[in-house]
Design an enzyme around this catalytic site. Structure first.
Site, PDB file in Angstrom:
ATOM      1  N   HIS A 313     -41.962 -38.971  61.167  1.00  0.00           N
ATOM      2  CA  HIS A 313     -42.905 -39.487  60.381  1.00  0.00           C
ATOM      3  C   HIS A 313     -44.258 -39.982  61.308  1.00  0.00           C
ATOM      4  O   HIS A 313     -44.224 -40.055  62.613  1.00  0.00           O
ATOM      5  CB  HIS A 313     -42.543 -40.747  59.769  1.00  0.00           C
ATOM      6  CG  HIS A 313     -43.436 -41.367  58.775  1.00  0.00           C
ATOM      7  ND1 HIS A 313     -44.688 -42.049  58.955  1.00  0.00           N
ATOM      8  CD2 HIS A 313     -43.437 -41.115  57.281  1.00  0.00           C
ATOM      9  CE1 HIS A 313     -45.295 -42.342  57.821  1.00  0.00           C
ATOM     10  NE2 HIS A 313     -44.459 -41.898  56.803  1.00  0.00           N
ATOM     11  N   ASP A 371     -38.773 -39.044  52.194  1.00  0.00           N
ATOM     12  CA  ASP A 371     -38.571 -37.759  51.583  1.00  0.00           C
ATOM     13  C   ASP A 371     -37.313 -36.914  51.526  1.00  0.00           C
ATOM     14  O   ASP A 371     -37.111 -36.351  50.588  1.00  0.00           O
ATOM     15  CB  ASP A 371     -39.738 -36.815  52.036  1.00  0.00           C
ATOM     16  CG  ASP A 371     -41.161 -37.430  51.822  1.00  0.00           C
ATOM     17  OD1 ASP A 371     -41.434 -37.948  50.822  1.00  0.00           O
ATOM     18  OD2 ASP A 371     -41.941 -37.408  52.831  1.00  0.00           O
TER      19      ASP A 371
END
Length: 436
Positions: A313, A371
């Site tokens: 991320h 996700d």
């Protein structure tokens, strides 16, 4: 914000005089150097592609500590909100700064519930799209078009207009997403129902048909509600910054949110869960779990151009706190639907195991992000992959609105105007056509 005890001194090696810059402190997080007068004092700008080291605003809404893997909405940890609150609690918190008591919650829920219908003309506007249009293309158009249907609440400087447009956007986004889905599927639209919860109403509009009664599965309902909470806001990301920049011109709230929807569409942002599921399906076609090791070796080979989606991320340098919650929800949903042995979930677990044990991924702190699991959950629920990002936009709408309202209420806000380092041609004269 408050002035820090120290100041920053900018010195130059060419003998130019040094410049003192104020330093401000937030309640948590890094201090900031105030460079607003830098150009006036030195004739220079700062250079920061992607704004990775630039605070463009002050905000009291969301705080992320990437090193600790911490996400707070108005000071409340995401873990507590996801397990002890529902999405409309979270909406109230982000919009107004506090969690509602029972009376305030009932009032807010009723207000949102009674604004879920959209103008009937919207369905005729929707018919102008091709049936196979991407849902995000449709959503960008529909959200922007709301300013034409609800032009009584488009003055961004009027607090009452901002209030009603906020409620309208939060309430109507599920209706618009469901309409976009029904249109692409060739099914009749299903109107919202006031007796259902926010998530339950969305599921009903998505999956009900006139042929038979549709009952909302409470496990799926809770799962979707959690997805909404986890995606409600995430500090000054690309789409939120887009909404702020767009709104800084004084444009109406619907146009600003439509800009956020358009930005979210990108695969590096909101489209990441769609890209992640596509990756898992590609590995499944290659041979499934037996090919995971081979795939991960390709990921480590920089010349292969194979990317591992759903891991790592931009902000979190530790485990994404949302991913842990999403993993729990994933297991609950698959169990409730009898899909514990779902091959894609097993494949995902195998990928995660390697990523958490292999030195290559551990050293780079490539942990699973939200996700990675949200795509599996939505696929299990029956939501088509192309709709994933539209549901992300639905959930993020309240965060965008809260950030937009905060910006407008900030006495220091100005229309956004980033600067540049110009590398083109210097001034030159236009030659005659024959000499070009």
């Amino acid at each position: 914000m408050k002035l820090a005890d120290n100041k920053a001194t900018l010195s130059f090696s060419n003998g130019s005089p040094s410049v003192e810059l104020p330093v401000y402190q937030g309640n948590v997080g890094p201090d900031v150097v105030d460079i607003r007068k830098l150009y006036a004092q030195t004739g220079m700008f700062t250079y920061d592609p992607g704004f990775l080291s630039t605070a463009a605003c002050q905000s009291a809404i969301t705080y992320i500590d990437g090193d600790k893997g911490e996400l707070l909405y108005r000071g409340y940890p995401i873990e507590q909100l996801a397990t002890q609150c529902d999405y409309l609690d979270t909406c109230h918190l982000l919009l107004y700064g506090n969690l509602p008591n029972a009376e305030a919650k009932a009032k807010f829920t009723k207000t949102v519930t009674y604004h879920t219908m959209v103008n009937e003309q919207m369905q005729f506007f929707l018919r102008g799209f091709r049936r196979d249009a991407h849902p995000m293309a449709i959503m960008t158009g529909l959200v922007g078009a709301m300013s034409a249907f609800y032009h009584d609440s488009t003055d961004i400087n009027n607090p009452e207009h901002r209030e009603i447009s906020a409620i309208r956007l939060i309430a109507k986004m599920p209706t618009l997403v469901a309409m976009a889905y029904k249109y692409s599927a060739g099914q009749p639209y299903v109107y919202p129902r006031n007796d259902l919860s926010y998530a339950g109403n969305f599921l009903h509009m998505m999956f009900a048909t006139p042929c038979e009664e549709y009952k909302v599965n409470p496990v799926i309902e809770r799962a979707l509600d959690r997805i909404f909470i986890l995606h409600a806001d995430h500090e000054q990301n690309a789409s939120t910054s887009t909404v702020r920049l767009c709104g800084s011109s004084g444009t109406n709230p619907f146009a600003a949110i439509a800009a956020g929807v358009a930005c979210l569409w990108g695969p590096a942002h909101g489209g990441a869960n769609e890209a992640c599921l596509t990756m898992l399906e590609d590995i499944q076609r290659m041979g499934g779990i037996s090919k995971v090791g081979e795939f991960m070796n390709q990921v480590k080979d920089k010349s292969s151009n194979v990317k591992l989606m759903g891991f790592g991320h931009r902000v979190y340098k530790n485990y994404d706190p949302r991913a842990k919650l999403m993993q729990e929800t994933c297991k609950e949903v698959l169990t409730a639907l009898g899909l514990e042995n779902d091959p894609l979930f097993k494949l995902a677990m195998s990928l995660e195991k390697i990523a958490l044990e292999d030195d290559y991924f551990v050293q780079r702190k490539l942990y699973p992000n939200v996700d990675f699991y949200s795509g599996i959950v939505q696929r299990a629920i029956g939501i088509p992959v192309s709709l994933f990002t539209a549901i992300f936009a639905l959930a993020r709408t309240v965060g965008w609105i809260a950030q937009l309202n905060e910006m407008i209420g900030d006495p220091e806000y100005k229309i956004g105007r980033p600067r540049q380092l110009f590398t083109g041609s210097v001034k030159r004269d236009v030659p005659p056509v024959g000499a070009r």
